[in-house]
Design a protein around this motif. Structure first.
Motif, PDB file in Angstrom:
ATOM      1  N   HIS A   1     -45.059 -19.275 140.753  1.00 31.94           N
ATOM      2  CA  HIS A   1     -46.225 -20.164 140.663  1.00 31.94           C
ATOM      3  C   HIS A   1     -46.176 -21.225 141.759  1.00 31.94           C
ATOM      4  CE1 HIS A   1     -43.484 -23.043 138.793  1.00 31.94           C
ATOM      5  NE2 HIS A   1     -43.162 -22.148 137.860  1.00 31.94           N
TER       6      HIS A   1
ATOM      7  N   LEU B   1     -41.755 -26.210 145.921  1.00 32.82           N
ATOM      8  CA  LEU B   1     -40.321 -26.510 145.981  1.00 32.82           C
ATOM      9  C   LEU B   1     -39.678 -25.804 147.170  1.00 32.82           C
ATOM     10  CD1 LEU B   1     -37.212 -25.705 145.075  1.00 32.82           C
ATOM     11  CD2 LEU B   1     -38.013 -27.977 144.457  1.00 32.82           C
TER      12      LEU B   1
ATOM     13  N   SER C   1     -42.740 -21.714 134.571  1.00 32.53           N
ATOM     14  CA  SER C   1     -42.732 -20.305 134.136  1.00 32.53           C
ATOM     15  C   SER C   1     -42.861 -20.238 132.625  1.00 32.53           C
ATOM     16  CB  SER C   1     -41.430 -19.633 134.558  1.00 32.53           C
ATOM     17  OG  SER C   1     -41.255 -19.717 135.938  1.00 32.53           O
TER      18      SER C   1
HETATM   19  N1  CTP Z   1     -39.800 -26.084 140.065  1.00 32.22           N
HETATM   20  C1  CTP Z   1     -40.630 -27.108 140.570  1.00 32.22           C
HETATM   21  N2  CTP Z   1     -41.797 -27.389 139.941  1.00 32.22           N
HETATM   22  C2  CTP Z   1     -42.183 -26.702 138.847  1.00 32.22           C
HETATM   23  C3  CTP Z   1     -41.371 -25.664 138.328  1.00 32.22           C
HETATM   24  C4  CTP Z   1     -40.178 -25.370 138.973  1.00 32.22           C
HETATM   25  O1  CTP Z   1     -40.295 -27.731 141.545  1.00 32.22           O
HETATM   26  N3  CTP Z   1     -43.311 -27.030 138.258  1.00 32.22           N
HETATM   27  C5  CTP Z   1     -38.539 -25.802 140.735  1.00 32.22           C
HETATM   28  C6  CTP Z   1     -37.323 -25.977 139.834  1.00 32.22           C
HETATM   29  O2  CTP Z   1     -36.949 -27.339 139.758  1.00 32.22           O
HETATM   30  C7  CTP Z   1     -36.301 -25.145 140.578  1.00 32.22           C
HETATM   31  C8  CTP Z   1     -37.129 -23.997 141.162  1.00 32.22           C
HETATM   32  O3  CTP Z   1     -38.485 -24.448 141.108  1.00 32.22           O
HETATM   33  O4  CTP Z   1     -35.732 -25.872 141.632  1.00 32.22           O
HETATM   34  C9  CTP Z   1     -36.976 -22.722 140.379  1.00 32.22           C
HETATM   35  O5  CTP Z   1     -37.169 -23.030 139.019  1.00 32.22           O
HETATM   36  P1  CTP Z   1     -37.307 -22.009 137.825  1.00 32.22           P
HETATM   37  O6  CTP Z   1     -36.342 -22.387 136.761  1.00 32.22           O
HETATM   38  O7  CTP Z   1     -37.288 -20.625 138.321  1.00 32.22           O
HETATM   39  O8  CTP Z   1     -38.828 -22.343 137.372  1.00 32.22           O
HETATM   40  P2  CTP Z   1     -39.441 -22.990 136.071  1.00 32.22           P
HETATM   41  O9  CTP Z   1     -40.917 -22.864 136.168  1.00 32.22           O
HETATM   42  O10 CTP Z   1     -38.884 -24.369 135.854  1.00 32.22           O
HETATM   43  O11 CTP Z   1     -38.907 -21.981 134.957  1.00 32.22           O
HETATM   44  P3  CTP Z   1     -38.652 -22.180 133.392  1.00 32.22           P
HETATM   45  O12 CTP Z   1     -39.934 -22.670 132.822  1.00 32.22           O
HETATM   46  O13 CTP Z   1     -38.238 -20.809 132.935  1.00 32.22           O
HETATM   47  O14 CTP Z   1     -37.529 -23.183 133.277  1.00 32.22           O
END
Ligand code: CTP
Length: 448
Positions: free
Chosen positions: A14, A20, A120
């Motif tokens: 996403h 990031l 996610s």
């Molecule tokens: N990240 C970000 N902004 C978001 C979601 C994720 O900057 N809105 C960053 C996380 O801090 C990390 C990287 O993307 O450095 C990968 O994160 P990941 O755990 O794969 O994504 P999440 O969307 O946070 O997944 P989940 O909801 O399963 O924790």
């Protein structure tokens, strides 16, 4: 050249991930992205990741921001990677603030601002269908099911039914369930899927009724005590386009599954002998497990466990099964079974009144696998060889009661329209019922 490294699961990639990665890239000249392996995620308790590792790697590649993509397989790998790739900066989202400070011994650690309002988890929840599940039978096993189901997304427990209304009301109250159904039929009308956790002899009836009503079924072991019944249930599920799974927790154990895969790929050569044993001494002889009228005894209680590695590795077409049992008040307090295959021999020992060593030993032409008790819910196994230097130990995760793994697979089958799980094939489950039926009929049977 400044090398930056960052890690993530990148499930359902996403905008937050893209932002990031862009910010991380801007910190240096060369960006390495570590994508978690499926096993590693499972071990960390992330059971609901939608995309597999290949899809996630492809998605990260498609952003065009990563110069190199690596797979994160194990805890502690970050330090190895930082040293191996001579990394200058470790970058991660601010949701991890403080948690990676220990890496500053090896490189600079930077927490980048996270994109608000997307994750996610959120996307998974949006696309997740909710499956309403009813529980029939509110005894001990059902009690374990409810907290374990909380680790699996997509499942909602709508309520329960038990023919004993006091037990039912107590269960519904203590688990804060929305509904105590007045009948099994009323429950079926209200749900998508049912977990059958009643005593053995009622499994077949409840499963059949649920399948006829086109409800998915997860049935506690043993699914059925007769081959014909098990066959009928699986055929019915297939005709109805419905998922029927036997709740065999070992079949969904991450370590056990990996062991099976390794052996099938030749890690110990050709399998020639399997010895599996399992015993549970129960001092209270008034329990259901000792009641011949309720299909008590070691064979009905536990045979499905040792039969699993045997059927998985050698198939279900054994030449013969010889059964030796110590009987007490109409139930087998101990049973030893010997299965002969064209090129292998296997044996199992199960007991409710006799204690056995409780390990699993799989012998092959190049080495053997050793899994100590409790191998049926293990987080560890060893492969051993003539040359001891080649011996290897493997460690995995087994959380809580472990039911979450089978519940997850059941939900995944339902939600993704997979009618069966390769972790326990219908023919394997049917062959287990065949072995129990042979015991009931006392064929190739000897009392000891
Ligand atoms: N990240 C970000 N902004 C978001 C979601 C994720 O900057 N809105 C960053 C996380 O801090 C990390 C990287 O993307 O450095 C990968 O994160 P990941 O755990 O794969 O994504 P999440 O969307 O946070 O997944 P989940 O909801 O399963 O924790």
């Amino acid at each position: 050249m400044k090398t930056v490294i960052t890690y993530g699961t990148y499930d359902l990639l996403h905008q937050g991930h893209i932002n990031l990665l862009r910010r991380a890239k801007e910190l240096g000249d060369y960006l390495i992205v570590g994508v978690t392996n499926d096993n590693f995620d499972r071990e960390r308790g992330k059971l609901n990741v939608c995309n597999n590792v290949l899809e996630r790697v492809e998605a990260v590649k498609a952003t065009g921001l990563a110069d190199k993509i690596i797979i994160e397989d194990y805890l502690g790998q970050k330090i190895d990677d930082i040293q191996r790739y001579d990394v200058d900066i470790f970058a991660i989202g601010s949701d991890w603030e403080g948690q990676f400070d220990y890496l500053d011994e090896y490189c600079e650690v930077v927490y980048l601002p996270r994109t608000e309002g997307i994750s996610s988890t959120m996307l998974r929840e949006e696309r997740q269908k909710t499956i309403n599940v009813g529980i029939v039978g509110c005894g001990n096993i059902a009690r374990r099911f409810v907290p374990e189901a909380a680790f699996v997304s997509g499942i909602q427990i709508a309520g329960a039914y038990d023919h004993d209304s006091a037990v039912l009301n107590g269960f519904v109250k203590s688990n804060s369930l929305p509904c105590a159904y007045p009948s099994f039929e009323a429950m079926l009308d209200d749900i998508d899927a049912v977990y059958v956790a009643t005593p053995h002899l009622s499994h077949y009836g409840y499963c059949k009724q649920a399948l006829l009503a086109r409800k998915h079924v997860l049935c506690e072991i043993p699914l059925a005590l007769e081959e014909r019944q098990a066959q009928e249930l699986y055929s019915l599920a297939e005709e109805q386009g419905i998922v029927l799974m036997e709740a065999h927790k070992t079949a969904h154990c991450p370590a056990f599954n990996h062991l099976m895969v390794m052996i099938k790929s030749g890690a110990i050569g050709e399998v020639v002998d399997i010895e599996a044993s399992l015993s549970r001494l129960l001092p209270d002889k008034s329990r259901r497990e000792f009641d011949p009228g309720q299909a008590g005894g070691s064979m009905y209680e536990s045979a499905v466990y040792p039969l699993l590695p045997i059927f998985k590795l050698l198939g279900t077409e054994y030449r013969e099964l010889n059964i030796y049992s110590r009987m007490e008040n109409g139930v087998d307090i101990y049973t030893k079974g010997v299965l002969r295959y064209p090129n292998a021999v296997c044996s199992f020992k199960i007991g409710l009144g006799v204690k056995t060593e409780g390990n699993l030993v799989i012998s092959g032409t190049k080495g053997y696998a050793y899994v100590e008790a409790p191998w049926w819910k293990t987080d560890y196994f060893e492969l051993r060889y003539e040359d001891r230097n080649k011996n290897k130990k493997f460690f995995y995760k087994w959380d809580g009661e472990g039911l979450r793994y089978e519940i997850h697979e059941w939900m995944s089958c339902i939600i993704n329209g997979r009618l069966g799980s390769s972790r326990l094939l219908p023919k394997e489950s049917i062959a287990m019922a065949r072995a129990m039926q042979q015991f009931t009929e006392r064929k190739n049977f000897m009392e000891i």
